[in-house]
Write an enzyme that holds these catalytic residues in place. Structure first.
Site, mmCIF file in Angstrom:
data_model
loop_
_atom_site.group_PDB
_atom_site.id
_atom_site.type_symbol
_atom_site.label_atom_id
_atom_site.label_comp_id
_atom_site.label_asym_id
_atom_site.label_seq_id
_atom_site.Cartn_x
_atom_site.Cartn_y
_atom_site.Cartn_z
ATOM 1 N N HIS A 188 0.901 -1.077 -0.062
ATOM 2 C CA HIS A 188 0.173 0.024 0.129
ATOM 3 C C HIS A 188 0.829 1.312 -0.112
ATOM 4 O O HIS A 188 0.591 2.283 -0.993
ATOM 5 C CB HIS A 188 -0.833 -0.147 1.205
ATOM 6 C CG HIS A 188 -1.547 1.155 1.368
ATOM 7 N ND1 HIS A 188 -2.946 1.584 0.705
ATOM 8 C CD2 HIS A 188 -1.590 2.341 2.427
ATOM 9 C CE1 HIS A 188 -3.097 2.592 1.060
ATOM 10 N NE2 HIS A 188 -2.329 3.157 1.838
ATOM 11 N N ARG A 295 -8.805 3.939 -8.407
ATOM 12 C CA ARG A 295 -9.047 3.028 -7.111
ATOM 13 C C ARG A 295 -10.000 3.528 -6.245
ATOM 14 O O ARG A 295 -9.761 4.325 -5.363
ATOM 15 C CB ARG A 295 -7.622 2.868 -6.473
ATOM 16 C CG ARG A 295 -6.390 2.082 -7.324
ATOM 17 C CD ARG A 295 -5.308 2.062 -6.138
ATOM 18 N NE ARG A 295 -4.283 1.238 -6.897
ATOM 19 C CZ ARG A 295 -3.262 1.878 -7.654
ATOM 20 N NH1 ARG A 295 -3.104 2.985 -7.675
ATOM 21 N NH2 ARG A 295 -2.349 1.071 -8.260
ATOM 22 N N ARG A 330 -12.675 1.503 -11.109
ATOM 23 C CA ARG A 330 -12.714 0.141 -10.447
ATOM 24 C C ARG A 330 -13.529 0.124 -9.502
ATOM 25 O O ARG A 330 -13.500 0.956 -8.440
ATOM 26 C CB ARG A 330 -11.238 -0.493 -10.156
ATOM 27 C CG ARG A 330 -11.359 -1.908 -9.644
ATOM 28 C CD ARG A 330 -10.071 -2.354 -9.373
ATOM 29 N NE ARG A 330 -9.226 -1.713 -8.133
ATOM 30 C CZ ARG A 330 -7.966 -1.964 -8.030
ATOM 31 N NH1 ARG A 330 -6.969 -2.741 -8.512
ATOM 32 N NH2 ARG A 330 -7.572 -1.192 -6.857
ATOM 33 N N GLU A 429 -6.617 -10.812 -12.911
ATOM 34 C CA GLU A 429 -5.724 -10.857 -12.159
ATOM 35 C C GLU A 429 -5.699 -12.312 -11.037
ATOM 36 O O GLU A 429 -5.141 -12.527 -10.303
ATOM 37 C CB GLU A 429 -5.800 -10.012 -11.049
ATOM 38 C CG GLU A 429 -7.275 -9.648 -10.472
ATOM 39 C CD GLU A 429 -7.479 -8.266 -9.522
ATOM 40 O OE1 GLU A 429 -6.545 -7.866 -9.240
ATOM 41 O OE2 GLU A 429 -8.729 -7.830 -9.501
ATOM 42 N N ASN A 452 -0.029 -7.024 -10.033
ATOM 43 C CA ASN A 452 0.383 -7.233 -8.699
ATOM 44 C C ASN A 452 -0.032 -8.568 -8.059
ATOM 45 O O ASN A 452 0.378 -9.398 -7.375
ATOM 46 C CB ASN A 452 -0.074 -6.148 -7.850
ATOM 47 C CG ASN A 452 0.659 -4.738 -8.274
ATOM 48 O OD1 ASN A 452 1.339 -5.022 -9.354
ATOM 49 N ND2 ASN A 452 0.236 -3.665 -7.570
ATOM 50 N N ASP A 453 -1.548 -8.573 -8.185
ATOM 51 C CA ASP A 453 -2.084 -9.974 -7.607
ATOM 52 C C ASP A 453 -2.227 -11.021 -8.732
ATOM 53 O O ASP A 453 -1.818 -12.237 -8.144
ATOM 54 C CB ASP A 453 -3.877 -9.517 -7.515
ATOM 55 C CG ASP A 453 -4.139 -9.061 -6.256
ATOM 56 O OD1 ASP A 453 -3.234 -9.151 -5.234
ATOM 57 O OD2 ASP A 453 -4.921 -8.228 -6.050
ATOM 58 N N ARG A 463 2.586 -11.508 -1.731
ATOM 59 C CA ARG A 463 3.434 -10.321 -1.930
ATOM 60 C C ARG A 463 3.769 -9.625 -0.925
ATOM 61 O O ARG A 463 5.046 -8.647 -1.027
ATOM 62 C CB ARG A 463 2.464 -9.615 -3.282
ATOM 63 C CG ARG A 463 1.421 -8.845 -2.664
ATOM 64 C CD ARG A 463 0.959 -8.109 -3.970
ATOM 65 N NE ARG A 463 -0.476 -7.668 -3.886
ATOM 66 C CZ ARG A 463 -0.889 -6.775 -3.948
ATOM 67 N NH1 ARG A 463 -0.365 -5.484 -3.869
ATOM 68 N NH2 ARG A 463 -2.561 -6.520 -4.135
ATOM 69 N N CYS A 500 -2.725 -2.272 -15.418
ATOM 70 C CA CYS A 500 -2.994 -1.228 -14.337
ATOM 71 C C CYS A 500 -2.131 -1.877 -13.113
ATOM 72 O O CYS A 500 -1.891 -1.219 -12.120
ATOM 73 C CB CYS A 500 -4.155 -0.921 -13.917
ATOM 74 S SG CYS A 500 -5.440 -2.265 -13.271
#
Lengths: 566, 87
Positions: A188, A295, A330, A429, A452-453, A463, A500
């Protein structure tokens, strides 16, 4: 300035690029468990007095906070509550417990009462009691408050880790950069840092034992170095390095108004990822082709309640009007490492495999509808698109679209304006979405790859887990082949594919992604000029060749060799 | 002892903020006050206890006041609840 010996720490990966120099502000990890000792009968009065003083001090702290937020007005009543006070003082008086233990047990009793209540709102109030308990406990133990709002000087913030709830209370004007001991480059704090264009390094070994409050630091998030108490010549050297870095960025910015077209004529879209209106404003000062990822969860996290339709509409509408090109919103992506201060999530063994994102939206239908209605209404003011996160099945997509259709009918009946042909896409994802990409491509208007995911799920590598952070690598053949599969599946149905995740803004991956045929690169706004520059100097034909070889590689090393990264 | 029935009308019921408001008012009263909802009785002078009563919008409760100044206190509490407790 010279506070001790000069010392250097190094890290392999850059979380958010840049160079900062300033004093360290170390956010201490706090032990808030009670000290376990008994008191004697003649200590009763002094122990009660300790508690009285803690309550008085807590109340005056809260009074100051209450001037800014209503939530704390209620905390004021809680901290002075007679039954909490009675419970604590009875334990001191009758059971000879010390004030810390008495507070701990009394607060736990109240939490248990609230935790067992039927009403969901009431269950969540146990978090307020814990907050009060922690505030009182800090005072009893003589530990300072971790109130990040109290930072009043420009500092480099040092912490073991930073949760969204920590950063939401930060006054960002005072933050020069971030350093954390835990966390990976997709955590984050990195996202926040990149959006703010502040330098950050995460997963720094021995960080907290090496740096003390007010140490002077050079945070070099270009080469990955932290220099503690540098000598004068090092400071001078970095002053000019910093200037060079800023100049180079400016130079990139100067040519960034040109389209992202390769030397052989392939044009892609370069978009920005944002978390709030401030980010949108900042992003639109760069030359971007739209917002590839809004987001929306930050709207929920930085709030004291689920944002209403009107509250969301105001934000989305403003974003849509700021952004002349596309705006992809999203829907709520919460759960996993992101929680809400006003909603109690059940503790889960595997939160990343648990109740999160679209799974929550489909269950909390009212919350979902408020968001969809707000997005739909904003679509009357710009090129707004909807994107569902964490999709694993056609059933989920169909259900979400049914709710969307219901919202459209409602709005029409109420005579409210919206774009009836609003484009709907999904995040790819999860391995399930990768494997079924060809099916999904027939039923949506676009894909966006969340690397990322995707990397975490395809590789089964947490992660945020420092111990296995070396295994987390988006250049892994499985991830590269997944990306290729997704893009091919989308293009077979003539729909666009964006990305993204952090990978889109990673300059080492640009040739690969360009060559695989990615249509849209969405990243932190600060990275856009650099990636655009790389694409403008690339040959699409050569990138295709290179990507083909990389996608056929057997090992991570081979992938990187094909891409000339090593 | 004096008592009176009243229906709670504020839309979130006795949630944190309205409960805090009510307990602040109750704390100024001299008499012993009890709110009775069904079989549950709670002391409104404690916001924690008051909230644990789980009183919702539309619930009919009985306010009981007992002791010095009970008449005046009952009126104070009834007025506070019917005013919507700042909501």
């Amino acid at each position: 300035m010279w506070g001790g010996l000069m010392k250097t720490l190094s890290v392999d990966r850059i979380a958010s690029k840049g160079i900062a120099m300033g004093n360290a502000y170390v956010l201490q990890k706090q032990d808030l468990s009670p000290e376990n000792y008994e008191i004697s009968a003649n200590q009763i009065d002094s122990e009660i007095m300790k508690y009285d003083n803690a309550v008085k001090e807590a109340a005056s702290q809260i009074e100051i906070l209450a001037q800014k937020s209503d939530i704390f007005t209620a905390h004021l009543e809680l901290v002075k509550d007679i039954s909490l006070y009675g419970g604590v003082t009875n334990r001191i008086r009758n059971e000879l417990q010390n004030a810390q233990v008495a507070l701990d047990l009394t607060a736990a009793e109240f939490c248990a009462i609230f935790d067992s209540m039927e009403d969901e709102y009431m269950r969540e109030r146990s978090a307020d009691i814990k907050d009060i308990r922690n505030r009182l406990m800090r005072l009893l133990k003589g530990i300072g408050q971790t109130d990040l709002k109290s930072i009043q000087d420009k500092v480099i913030l040092i912490a073991e880790d930073l949760a969204p709830s920590d950063t939401s209370s930060l006054n960002l004007d005072y933050i020069l950069g971030f350093l954390t001991e835990l966390g990976g480059v997709t955590s984050h704090v990195c996202i926040i840092a990149r959006n703010l264009e502040l330098p950050a390094l995460v997963g720094v070994p021995d960080l907290l034992t090496s740096i003390h409050n007010d140490d002077f630091l050079i945070l070099d998030a270009v080469t990955g170095k932290i220099i503690i108490n540098p000598d004068d010549s090092t400071i001078h050297r970095y002053e000019s390095l910093k200037q060079d870095y800023v100049n180079k960025r400016k130079e990139l910015e100067r040519s960034s108004f040109l389209p992202a077209t390769t030397i052989d004529g392939r044009t892609v879209k370069i978009c920005a990822n944002v978390g709030n209106i401030e980010d949108v404003r900042k992003a639109t000062t760069h030359h971007i082709d739209g917002i590839g990822l809004f987001r929306s969860e930050f709207l929920y996290m930085e709030n004291s309640h689920f944002p209403t339709e009107e509250e969301q509409f105001t934000v989305y509408k403003e974003a849509a009007s700021l952004c002349s090109s596309e705006l992809i919103i999203r829907t709520l992506d919460i759960g996993g490492d992101k929680s809400l201060p006003y909603y109690k999530f059940e503790t889960e063994e595997n939160p990343f495999l648990g109740w999160r994102a679209i799974r929550i939206s489909l269950e909390l239908e009212d919350v979902f509808k408020a968001q969809l209605r707000a997005i739909l209404r904003a679509s009357a003011f710009g090129n707004v698109k909807i994107m569902y996160p964490m999709i694993i099945s056609m059933e989920e997509l169909n259900k979400a679209n049914e709710i969307l259709t219901a919202c459209k009918c409602e709005l029409e009946a109420e005579g409210l304006a919206f774009n009836p042909d609003i484009k709907v896409g999904i995040m790819i994802e999860t391995p399930a979405a990768v494997l079924c990409a060809a099916n999904f491509a027939k039923h949506v208007d676009f894909f966006s790859i969340g690397t990322n995911d995707l990397t975490q799920y395809v590789l089964a590598v947490d992660r945020g887990n420092k111990k296995i952070s070396a295994l987390y690598d988006s250049f892994h053949p499985a991830v590269v082949q997944s990306i290729k599969h997704i893009i091919d599946a989308a293009h077979a149905e003539n729909i666009e594919v964006g990305m993204c995740g952090e990978f889109a803004g990673d300059e080492k991956a640009t040739t690969l992604l360009l060559g695989l045929g990615l249509d849209e690169f969405s990243m932190a706004a600060g990275e856009t000029a650099n990636i655009k520059n790389i694409i403008r100097n690339s040959s699409y034909e050569k990138a295709k060749e290179c990507a083909k070889r990389a996608a056929a590689a057997y090992t991570l090393q081979e992938v990187k060799k094909e891409l000339s990264i090593i | 002892m004096v008592s009176q029935k009243i229906t709670v009308t504020n839309k979130s019921g006795l949630h944190l903020r309205p409960a805090g408001e009510l307990s602040k008012i109750a704390a100024t009263c001299k008499s012993n006050i009890t709110l009775v909802k069904g079989e549950k009785s709670v002391n409104p002078k404690s916001v924690l206890i008051l909230m644990s009563g789980g009183i919702k919008c539309g619930d009919e409760i009985v306010v009981e006041c007992d002791g010095e100044n009970e008449e005046q206190d009952l009126k104070t509490i009834i007025d506070a609840i019917s005013s919507g407790l700042g909501e």
